[in-house]
Write a protein that holds these residues in place. Sequence first.
Motif, PDB file in Angstrom:
ATOM      1  N   LEU A  92       2.702  -1.546   9.340  1.00 39.50           N
ATOM      2  CA  LEU A  92       3.740  -2.065   9.719  1.00 39.50           C
ATOM      3  C   LEU A  92       3.578  -3.694  10.567  1.00 39.50           C
ATOM      4  O   LEU A  92       2.817  -3.165  10.976  1.00 39.50           O
ATOM      5  N   HIS A  93       4.193  -3.734   9.349  1.00 38.81           N
ATOM      6  CA  HIS A  93       4.227  -5.234  10.255  1.00 38.81           C
ATOM      7  C   HIS A  93       4.471  -5.394  11.651  1.00 38.81           C
ATOM      8  O   HIS A  93       6.136  -4.980  12.480  1.00 38.81           O
ATOM      9  N   LYS A  94       3.667  -6.323  12.609  1.00 38.18           N
ATOM     10  CA  LYS A  94       3.873  -6.132  14.006  1.00 38.18           C
ATOM     11  C   LYS A  94       5.082  -6.282  14.645  1.00 38.18           C
ATOM     12  O   LYS A  94       4.983  -5.761  15.379  1.00 38.18           O
ATOM     13  N   ASP A  95       6.193  -6.832  14.362  1.00 41.15           N
ATOM     14  CA  ASP A  95       7.081  -7.545  15.188  1.00 41.15           C
ATOM     15  C   ASP A  95       8.361  -6.047  15.040  1.00 41.15           C
ATOM     16  O   ASP A  95       8.626  -5.222  15.995  1.00 41.15           O
ATOM     17  N   LEU A  96       8.172  -5.378  13.900  1.00 43.83           N
ATOM     18  CA  LEU A  96       9.016  -4.097  13.821  1.00 43.83           C
ATOM     19  C   LEU A  96       8.311  -3.310  14.551  1.00 43.83           C
ATOM     20  O   LEU A  96       8.420  -1.950  15.436  1.00 43.83           O
ATOM     21  N   ARG A  97       6.636  -3.447  14.261  1.00 44.16           N
ATOM     22  CA  ARG A  97       5.701  -1.246  14.658  1.00 44.16           C
ATOM     23  C   ARG A  97       6.409  -1.936  16.634  1.00 44.16           C
ATOM     24  O   ARG A  97       5.899  -1.360  17.089  1.00 44.16           O
ATOM     25  N   GLU A  98       5.843  -2.739  17.309  1.00 45.92           N
ATOM     26  CA  GLU A  98       6.123  -3.495  18.108  1.00 45.92           C
ATOM     27  C   GLU A  98       7.686  -2.935  19.114  1.00 45.92           C
ATOM     28  O   GLU A  98       7.034  -1.906  19.896  1.00 45.92           O
ATOM     29  N   GLN A  99       8.100  -2.793  18.581  1.00 41.30           N
ATOM     30  CA  GLN A  99      10.004  -2.797  18.691  1.00 41.30           C
ATOM     31  C   GLN A  99      10.216  -1.208  18.663  1.00 41.30           C
ATOM     32  O   GLN A  99      10.217  -0.293  19.372  1.00 41.30           O
ATOM     33  N   THR A 157       1.089  -1.116   0.006  1.00 40.21           N
ATOM     34  CA  THR A 157      -0.184   0.031   0.014  1.00 40.21           C
ATOM     35  C   THR A 157       0.641   1.951   0.038  1.00 40.21           C
ATOM     36  O   THR A 157       1.921   1.216   0.180  1.00 40.21           O
ATOM     37  N   GLU A 158       0.234   2.211  -0.709  1.00 39.66           N
ATOM     38  CA  GLU A 158       0.865   3.588  -0.093  1.00 39.66           C
ATOM     39  C   GLU A 158       1.364   4.194   0.872  1.00 39.66           C
ATOM     40  O   GLU A 158       0.325   3.865   1.662  1.00 39.66           O
ATOM     41  N   ILE A 159       2.392   4.781   1.625  1.00 37.05           N
ATOM     42  CA  ILE A 159       2.839   5.169   2.381  1.00 37.05           C
ATOM     43  C   ILE A 159       2.759   7.214   2.230  1.00 37.05           C
ATOM     44  O   ILE A 159       3.150   6.812   2.145  1.00 37.05           O
ATOM     45  N   ARG A 160       2.269   7.703   2.756  1.00 34.19           N
ATOM     46  CA  ARG A 160       1.935   9.045   2.807  1.00 34.19           C
ATOM     47  C   ARG A 160       2.709   9.474   4.305  1.00 34.19           C
ATOM     48  O   ARG A 160       2.477   8.680   5.533  1.00 34.19           O
ATOM     49  N   LEU A 161       4.180  10.433   4.268  1.00 36.74           N
ATOM     50  CA  LEU A 161       4.683  11.255   5.099  1.00 36.74           C
ATOM     51  C   LEU A 161       3.451  11.691   5.842  1.00 36.74           C
ATOM     52  O   LEU A 161       2.457  11.912   5.578  1.00 36.74           O
ATOM     53  N   GLY A 162       3.722  11.535   7.125  1.00 40.61           N
ATOM     54  CA  GLY A 162       2.898  12.221   8.338  1.00 40.61           C
ATOM     55  C   GLY A 162       2.304  10.916   8.963  1.00 40.61           C
ATOM     56  O   GLY A 162       1.357  10.506   9.850  1.00 40.61           O
ATOM     57  N   GLN A 163       1.863   9.881   8.232  1.00 44.09           N
ATOM     58  CA  GLN A 163       0.627   8.847   8.568  1.00 44.09           C
ATOM     59  C   GLN A 163       1.710   7.710  10.063  1.00 44.09           C
ATOM     60  O   GLN A 163       3.235   7.815  10.237  1.00 44.09           O
ATOM     61  N   HIS A 164       0.770   7.082  10.613  1.00 48.07           N
ATOM     62  CA  HIS A 164       1.337   6.757  11.622  1.00 48.07           C
ATOM     63  C   HIS A 164       1.588   4.872  11.452  1.00 48.07           C
ATOM     64  O   HIS A 164       0.657   4.322  11.094  1.00 48.07           O
ATOM     65  N   ILE A 165       2.733   4.645  11.932  1.00 53.68           N
ATOM     66  CA  ILE A 165       3.306   3.274  11.780  1.00 53.68           C
ATOM     67  C   ILE A 165       2.218   2.850  11.828  1.00 53.68           C
ATOM     68  O   ILE A 165       2.018   1.220  11.300  1.00 53.68           O
ATOM     69  N   LEU A 166       1.216   2.757  13.069  1.00 54.52           N
ATOM     70  CA  LEU A 166       0.153   1.696  12.855  1.00 54.52           C
ATOM     71  C   LEU A 166      -0.871   1.301  11.816  1.00 54.52           C
ATOM     72  O   LEU A 166      -1.215   0.044  11.933  1.00 54.52           O
ATOM     73  N   ASP A 167      -0.427   2.501  11.063  1.00 53.90           N
ATOM     74  CA  ASP A 167      -1.621   1.783  10.183  1.00 53.90           C
ATOM     75  C   ASP A 167      -0.827   0.534   8.854  1.00 53.90           C
ATOM     76  O   ASP A 167      -2.200   0.248   8.221  1.00 53.90           O
ATOM     77  N   VAL A 174      14.491 -11.048   7.838  1.00 55.25           N
ATOM     78  CA  VAL A 174      14.765  -9.615   7.893  1.00 55.25           C
ATOM     79  C   VAL A 174      15.810  -9.421   8.952  1.00 55.25           C
ATOM     80  O   VAL A 174      15.503  -9.811  10.408  1.00 55.25           O
ATOM     81  N   MET A 175      16.384  -8.526   8.741  1.00 57.75           N
ATOM     82  CA  MET A 175      17.117  -8.082  10.397  1.00 57.75           C
ATOM     83  C   MET A 175      16.847  -6.481  11.022  1.00 57.75           C
ATOM     84  O   MET A 175      17.128  -5.747  10.030  1.00 57.75           O
ATOM     85  N   ALA A 176      16.453  -5.776  11.635  1.00 61.54           N
ATOM     86  CA  ALA A 176      15.786  -4.838  11.642  1.00 61.54           C
ATOM     87  C   ALA A 176      16.392  -3.762  12.456  1.00 61.54           C
ATOM     88  O   ALA A 176      16.715  -4.361  13.974  1.00 61.54           O
ATOM     89  N   ASN A 177      17.164  -3.027  12.752  1.00 67.40           N
ATOM     90  CA  ASN A 177      18.156  -2.229  14.021  1.00 67.40           C
ATOM     91  C   ASN A 177      17.181  -1.169  14.180  1.00 67.40           C
ATOM     92  O   ASN A 177      17.500   0.023  13.196  1.00 67.40           O
ATOM     93  N   ILE A 178      17.084  -0.615  14.936  1.00 68.73           N
ATOM     94  CA  ILE A 178      15.716   0.234  15.406  1.00 68.73           C
ATOM     95  C   ILE A 178      16.870   0.737  16.249  1.00 68.73           C
ATOM     96  O   ILE A 178      16.987   0.612  17.709  1.00 68.73           O
ATOM     97  N   THR A 179      16.908   2.022  16.215  1.00 66.86           N
ATOM     98  CA  THR A 179      18.212   3.391  17.000  1.00 66.86           C
ATOM     99  C   THR A 179      17.409   4.613  17.591  1.00 66.86           C
ATOM    100  O   THR A 179      16.775   4.669  16.117  1.00 66.86           O
ATOM    101  N   PRO A 180      17.480   4.737  18.301  1.00 63.70           N
ATOM    102  CA  PRO A 180      16.417   6.167  18.786  1.00 63.70           C
ATOM    103  C   PRO A 180      17.007   7.536  17.973  1.00 63.70           C
ATOM    104  O   PRO A 180      18.347   6.792  18.353  1.00 63.70           O
ATOM    105  N   ILE A 181      17.035   8.156  17.702  1.00 62.64           N
ATOM    106  CA  ILE A 181      17.136   9.501  17.130  1.00 62.64           C
ATOM    107  C   ILE A 181      17.384  10.816  18.071  1.00 62.64           C
ATOM    108  O   ILE A 181      16.290  11.316  19.064  1.00 62.64           O
ATOM    109  N   LEU A 182      18.424  11.010  19.209  1.00 60.02           N
ATOM    110  CA  LEU A 182      18.463  11.721  20.137  1.00 60.02           C
ATOM    111  C   LEU A 182      18.991  13.115  19.909  1.00 60.02           C
ATOM    112  O   LEU A 182      19.705  13.342  19.927  1.00 60.02           O
ATOM    113  N   LYS A 183      18.357  14.439  20.745  1.00 61.53           N
ATOM    114  CA  LYS A 183      18.495  15.094  20.939  1.00 61.53           C
ATOM    115  C   LYS A 183      19.388  15.286  22.032  1.00 61.53           C
ATOM    116  O   LYS A 183      18.797  15.312  23.379  1.00 61.53           O
TER     117      LYS A 183
END
Lengths: 491, 132
Positions: free
Chosen positions: A199-206, A187-197, A234-243
């Motif tokens: 994303l694969h469950k495993d990735l979304r949960e992380q 499906t098409e993803i728009r910028l600003g769309q929420h990941i809940l809409d 796939v291997m997902a590397n999920i990293t927070p972007i910190l200020k």
Amino acid sequence: MTETSTKNILIIDDERGMREGMRRLLQMLGYNVETAETGSSGAALGIAKEYDIYFIDLKMPDISGEQVLLKIKTRYPEAICVIITAYASIDTAVNTTRLGAYQYIPKPFTPEELELLVQRAMDKRWYILEARRLRQERESRLLELVNEQSRLRTIINALDDGILVVNNEGQVVLFNPGFLKLMDIKTEIRLGQHILDFLHKDLREQIETLLVKPDTVTAIKQEIVVFPPANLVVMANITPILKKKSEMLGIVAVIRDITELKKLDLLKSQFINMAAHELKSPLTAIQGYLEMVVNKTLGDSPDTYENYMDRSLTRTKALVNLINDLLNITRLESGRVRREFVKTSISGIITECFKSLQDDIHQECIDVKLELDDKITIQADRDDIYRIFRHLLENAVKYNRKNGRIHVRMSKEGHYALVSVQDTGIGLKEDEKNRLFEEFFRAKNDLTRRIAGTGLGLTIVKKLVDSYAGKIQVESQFEHGSTFSIYLPIG
Amino acid sequence: MGKKILLVDDDTDMLDIYKPVLEKAGYNVKVAYSGTEGLQVFQEFGPDAVFVDLSMEHFDSGFVLCHKIKQLPAGADIPVIIMTAAGHETGIRFSTQTSEEKNWIKADDYLEKPIAVHDLVQYLDDKIFRDK
């Protein structure tokens, strides 16, 4: 204000005395001066290149100074034009400043007046040029920035790895085609769309874990099976972007295709499982025999155990062979084989192999017929070629019948040396033929039961032949015999 | 005449080891070298217990033979014990059996090779024929 180069001044005046007088004075002050005696020639010169200062007489016979001024200002809106005028036309001169003239100077004027005016005009000119330079610099930077952004975008889009960036509310900020492909998002993803809409469950949960607990933020690695069982992993590397340290701006997930790695991993563990099984089987037998001997399970008579000791020895030797074969395969697969390429005579090697098998051939009364050709040589590592034919000929002896035959023929087929090894042994069934080169495969039936083997010999032969860009073919008829044909490039 | 035991293994050495030991312990032993042969001997011999090696002509021949024996009217109540050198740590199939697979195979027990010869006798006496 530093003078980086000689400044150019153009004087347009039909009055010769005025023209030449100004030229002399300005040249003395170090300026480069050009002159024109008519309005039209002056306008042509003034448009051809940009001068630092233009002096334009207001009253000229052909075209007026106002017209010249307009032409020059149209071409160079920032040009500094000074109008030379007589008192009589001062009103017109004032009007010219509205048309963009920098200043006017009424005739007659003193050299000092002219010098002062030129100095002021040059200062103004410097500011104009400096402003222009800064403006251009800024514009080129902006252009660079735009280029930089599109370059980054292009790079991100070209990556095989998938990238997803979300803000701290879980809305999509950036993603690339690799991400859509690896996560199988159609499906098409728009910028600003929420990941809940989407994303694969495993990735979304992380990602959600990181979003709701920004204080415990650490990078997460998550393996995700997109197409089960292992068609896309796939291997997902999920990293927070910190200020600074605490504030989280968002999360970046980098997705990498590890399907091939998983497949290799599975193959590796299967191989190890098989190897362990094959290593354990002979040890199990040896242990059983030795226990009986040590515990005198079947009584005190040494004769009872003689056969057991023989069998233990046979199985031990087979175990050593197996380990050697395993090491050979690992060596071949590692690609780190040191080879010494020399002119190698295949017939010499075959003769050598038969010598070492002489005892068995004799014992089984096998008739060996050799049609060898000494002239056929190949460039190869001698040990490799020895291994190939040692395994093949040993099989031809081992799986032959008593009073059987082995027939070895050699010929040249195009750029290949062809060696065929024909035996009158037990042969192969159709399904066995297909699995012949599999690691640890051994045809198991009444006929092969008592024949020792590692199940790795032909695997090694095939790997070796392949490594020389050669070919191996099998023809076989169950219970009648097999013919192995080896093609090796001549060179 | 003692209890009848059928040993099925493609490794002849294992049969050579277990057969005389079990016979000495008073069992009546017959052997078979493959899953196919195992089923045939089972029907002719009518054993009281069967030991089956897992990997013979195929890696799971033992499972198949066990299933077939249990399908027979004469085989449903006969203990079938599957043995393999591919134990849990090598894990070819033993450790990954689902309950569905287990129901299909219906093996009475699984033993990991090597099994010491006296242990096998002990095992039969204690576990399989204790109440019989």
